[in-house]
Write a protein that holds these residues in place. Structure first.
Motif, PDB file in Angstrom:
ATOM      1  N   PRO A  74      48.761  27.987  43.821  1.00 39.28           N
ATOM      2  CA  PRO A  74      50.043  28.696  43.811  1.00 39.28           C
ATOM      3  C   PRO A  74      51.195  27.708  44.055  1.00 39.28           C
ATOM      4  O   PRO A  74      51.064  26.790  44.870  1.00 39.28           O
ATOM      5  CB  PRO A  74      49.919  29.691  44.962  1.00 39.28           C
ATOM      6  CG  PRO A  74      48.821  29.182  45.827  1.00 39.28           C
ATOM      7  CD  PRO A  74      47.928  28.361  44.960  1.00 39.28           C
ATOM      8  N   VAL A  75      52.284  27.896  43.341  1.00 41.87           N
ATOM      9  CA  VAL A  75      53.423  26.973  43.402  1.00 41.87           C
ATOM     10  C   VAL A  75      54.545  27.605  44.214  1.00 41.87           C
ATOM     11  O   VAL A  75      55.018  28.702  43.911  1.00 41.87           O
ATOM     12  CB  VAL A  75      53.921  26.635  41.976  1.00 41.87           C
ATOM     13  CG1 VAL A  75      55.120  25.717  42.036  1.00 41.87           C
ATOM     14  CG2 VAL A  75      52.805  26.009  41.163  1.00 41.87           C
ATOM     15  N   LEU A  76      54.995  26.893  45.254  1.00 44.53           N
ATOM     16  CA  LEU A  76      56.087  27.365  46.099  1.00 44.53           C
ATOM     17  C   LEU A  76      57.438  26.823  45.641  1.00 44.53           C
ATOM     18  O   LEU A  76      58.469  27.472  45.831  1.00 44.53           O
ATOM     19  CB  LEU A  76      55.848  26.950  47.552  1.00 44.53           C
ATOM     20  CG  LEU A  76      54.538  27.428  48.179  1.00 44.53           C
ATOM     21  CD1 LEU A  76      54.373  26.817  49.554  1.00 44.53           C
ATOM     22  CD2 LEU A  76      54.515  28.926  48.256  1.00 44.53           C
ATOM     23  N   LEU A  77      57.426  25.628  45.047  1.00 46.24           N
ATOM     24  CA  LEU A  77      58.674  24.991  44.622  1.00 46.24           C
ATOM     25  C   LEU A  77      58.381  24.058  43.468  1.00 46.24           C
ATOM     26  O   LEU A  77      57.354  23.375  43.462  1.00 46.24           O
ATOM     27  CB  LEU A  77      59.272  24.192  45.794  1.00 46.24           C
ATOM     28  CG  LEU A  77      60.579  23.461  45.544  1.00 46.24           C
ATOM     29  CD1 LEU A  77      61.495  23.687  46.717  1.00 46.24           C
ATOM     30  CD2 LEU A  77      60.364  21.994  45.334  1.00 46.24           C
ATOM     31  N   LEU A  78      59.261  24.036  42.479  1.00 45.10           N
ATOM     32  CA  LEU A  78      59.191  23.091  41.370  1.00 45.10           C
ATOM     33  C   LEU A  78      60.452  22.246  41.392  1.00 45.10           C
ATOM     34  O   LEU A  78      61.551  22.771  41.544  1.00 45.10           O
ATOM     35  CB  LEU A  78      59.112  23.820  40.032  1.00 45.10           C
ATOM     36  CG  LEU A  78      57.739  24.166  39.487  1.00 45.10           C
ATOM     37  CD1 LEU A  78      57.878  24.939  38.193  1.00 45.10           C
ATOM     38  CD2 LEU A  78      56.892  22.950  39.278  1.00 45.10           C
ATOM     39  N   ILE A 111      52.714  22.833  46.546  1.00 51.45           N
ATOM     40  CA  ILE A 111      51.656  23.837  46.428  1.00 51.45           C
ATOM     41  C   ILE A 111      51.163  24.215  47.816  1.00 51.45           C
ATOM     42  O   ILE A 111      51.426  23.509  48.796  1.00 51.45           O
ATOM     43  CB  ILE A 111      50.473  23.322  45.587  1.00 51.45           C
ATOM     44  CG1 ILE A 111      49.835  22.089  46.227  1.00 51.45           C
ATOM     45  CG2 ILE A 111      50.915  23.030  44.164  1.00 51.45           C
ATOM     46  CD1 ILE A 111      48.550  21.649  45.574  1.00 51.45           C
ATOM     47  N   LYS A 112      50.456  25.336  47.865  1.00 48.04           N
ATOM     48  CA  LYS A 112      49.916  25.804  49.134  1.00 48.04           C
ATOM     49  C   LYS A 112      48.419  26.014  48.976  1.00 48.04           C
ATOM     50  O   LYS A 112      47.972  26.681  48.041  1.00 48.04           O
ATOM     51  CB  LYS A 112      50.576  27.121  49.537  1.00 48.04           C
ATOM     52  CG  LYS A 112      50.091  27.658  50.855  1.00 48.04           C
ATOM     53  CD  LYS A 112      50.819  28.928  51.218  1.00 48.04           C
ATOM     54  CE  LYS A 112      50.305  29.457  52.536  1.00 48.04           C
ATOM     55  NZ  LYS A 112      50.999  30.680  52.923  1.00 48.04           N
ATOM     56  N   THR A 113      47.643  25.439  49.884  1.00 48.80           N
ATOM     57  CA  THR A 113      46.201  25.649  49.916  1.00 48.80           C
ATOM     58  C   THR A 113      45.697  25.376  51.327  1.00 48.80           C
ATOM     59  O   THR A 113      46.157  24.437  51.979  1.00 48.80           O
ATOM     60  CB  THR A 113      45.458  24.766  48.893  1.00 48.80           C
ATOM     61  OG1 THR A 113      44.065  25.020  48.996  1.00 48.80           O
ATOM     62  CG2 THR A 113      45.711  23.305  49.092  1.00 48.80           C
ATOM     63  N   VAL A 136      56.843  30.693  42.657  1.00 45.12           N
ATOM     64  CA  VAL A 136      57.621  30.514  41.437  1.00 45.12           C
ATOM     65  C   VAL A 136      56.877  31.220  40.308  1.00 45.12           C
ATOM     66  O   VAL A 136      55.719  30.928  40.044  1.00 45.12           O
ATOM     67  CB  VAL A 136      57.805  29.017  41.102  1.00 45.12           C
ATOM     68  CG1 VAL A 136      58.574  28.851  39.809  1.00 45.12           C
ATOM     69  CG2 VAL A 136      58.502  28.298  42.243  1.00 45.12           C
ATOM     70  N   GLU A 137      57.548  32.167  39.654  1.00 43.08           N
ATOM     71  CA  GLU A 137      56.919  32.934  38.573  1.00 43.08           C
ATOM     72  C   GLU A 137      56.676  32.056  37.351  1.00 43.08           C
ATOM     73  O   GLU A 137      57.541  31.287  36.944  1.00 43.08           O
ATOM     74  CB  GLU A 137      57.822  34.113  38.162  1.00 43.08           C
ATOM     75  CG  GLU A 137      57.976  35.169  39.232  1.00 43.08           C
ATOM     76  CD  GLU A 137      56.667  35.865  39.562  1.00 43.08           C
ATOM     77  OE1 GLU A 137      55.862  36.094  38.647  1.00 43.08           O
ATOM     78  OE2 GLU A 137      56.453  36.158  40.747  1.00 43.08           O
ATOM     79  N   GLY A 138      55.495  32.151  36.796  1.00 47.87           N
ATOM     80  CA  GLY A 138      55.159  31.426  35.575  1.00 47.87           C
ATOM     81  C   GLY A 138      54.850  29.952  35.770  1.00 47.87           C
ATOM     82  O   GLY A 138      54.643  29.234  34.801  1.00 47.87           O
ATOM     83  N   ILE A 198      51.099  20.001  35.673  1.00 47.02           N
ATOM     84  CA  ILE A 198      52.113  20.818  36.331  1.00 47.02           C
ATOM     85  C   ILE A 198      52.928  21.467  35.227  1.00 47.02           C
ATOM     86  O   ILE A 198      53.445  20.779  34.344  1.00 47.02           O
ATOM     87  CB  ILE A 198      53.033  19.986  37.234  1.00 47.02           C
ATOM     88  CG1 ILE A 198      52.224  19.308  38.332  1.00 47.02           C
ATOM     89  CG2 ILE A 198      54.130  20.846  37.835  1.00 47.02           C
ATOM     90  CD1 ILE A 198      53.022  18.369  39.198  1.00 47.02           C
ATOM     91  N   SER A 199      53.023  22.802  35.257  1.00 48.81           N
ATOM     92  CA  SER A 199      53.792  23.483  34.220  1.00 48.81           C
ATOM     93  C   SER A 199      54.672  24.547  34.852  1.00 48.81           C
ATOM     94  O   SER A 199      54.328  25.156  35.853  1.00 48.81           O
ATOM     95  CB  SER A 199      52.869  24.114  33.180  1.00 48.81           C
ATOM     96  OG  SER A 199      52.034  25.068  33.786  1.00 48.81           O
ATOM     97  N   GLY A 200      55.826  24.753  34.234  1.00 48.29           N
ATOM     98  CA  GLY A 200      56.796  25.733  34.702  1.00 48.29           C
ATOM     99  C   GLY A 200      58.176  25.355  34.226  1.00 48.29           C
ATOM    100  O   GLY A 200      58.424  24.223  33.814  1.00 48.29           O
ATOM    101  N   LEU A 201      59.095  26.317  34.258  1.00 48.18           N
ATOM    102  CA  LEU A 201      60.478  26.115  33.812  1.00 48.18           C
ATOM    103  C   LEU A 201      60.527  25.646  32.359  1.00 48.18           C
ATOM    104  O   LEU A 201      61.406  24.892  31.955  1.00 48.18           O
ATOM    105  CB  LEU A 201      61.215  25.097  34.693  1.00 48.18           C
ATOM    106  CG  LEU A 201      61.359  25.448  36.169  1.00 48.18           C
ATOM    107  CD1 LEU A 201      62.028  24.317  36.917  1.00 48.18           C
ATOM    108  CD2 LEU A 201      62.146  26.742  36.347  1.00 48.18           C
TER     109      LEU A 201
END
Length: 127
Positions: free
Chosen positions: A36-40, A5-7, A52-54, A99-102
């Motif tokens: 905001p998520v840069l990598l999962l 994440i980025k902050t 990363v979208e979604g 953490i959610s995504g994919l």
């Protein structure tokens, strides 16, 4: 599953139930933040361009605090010239709750409450 994440102009690698210390964010203790998520990462990896979208990472503010004092001491030898300045950065302690995504979602276990009898029970079990 983990995420980057980025902050505050910095990037952090986090997993569910991690406790991280970030630059100060205006929020009360107990408030939730979305990063905001840069990598999962996990079984498959999704790299964002730039995000990363979604995907989302949700955290709960634990406390607002201040970092350890940093002393900037300057001395010019044989000039009787010294300067001492201190600085304490304000920071926010955050616990990652989800953490959610994919198509997957990982939630942290609820924070364990401390009981008064726990150390005695552990001592009895080890004896």
């Amino acid at each position: 599953m983990f995420a980057v994440i980025k902050t505050g102009g910095k990037q952090y690698r986090v997993a569910a139930a991690d406790v991280i210390t970030i630059d100060k964010v205006e929020a009360e203790a107990g408030a939730t933040l979305t990063f905001p998520v840069l990598l999962l990462g996990g079984e498959t990896t999704a790299v964002g361009a730039p995000l990363v979208e979604g995907a989302s990472v949700v955290g709960e503010v634990i406390e607002q605090s201040r970092a350890k004092k940093v002393i900037a001491f300057k001395k010019r030898r044989r000039q009787n010239s010294r300067r001492k300045r201190g600085f304490r950065a304000e920071q926010t302690v955050v616990r990652i709750t989800e953490i959610s995504g994919l198509g997957k979602s990982v939630k942290a276990e609820p924070a364990a409450t401390k009981t008064e009898g726990a150390p005695a029970a552990e001592a009895a079990a080890s004896a």
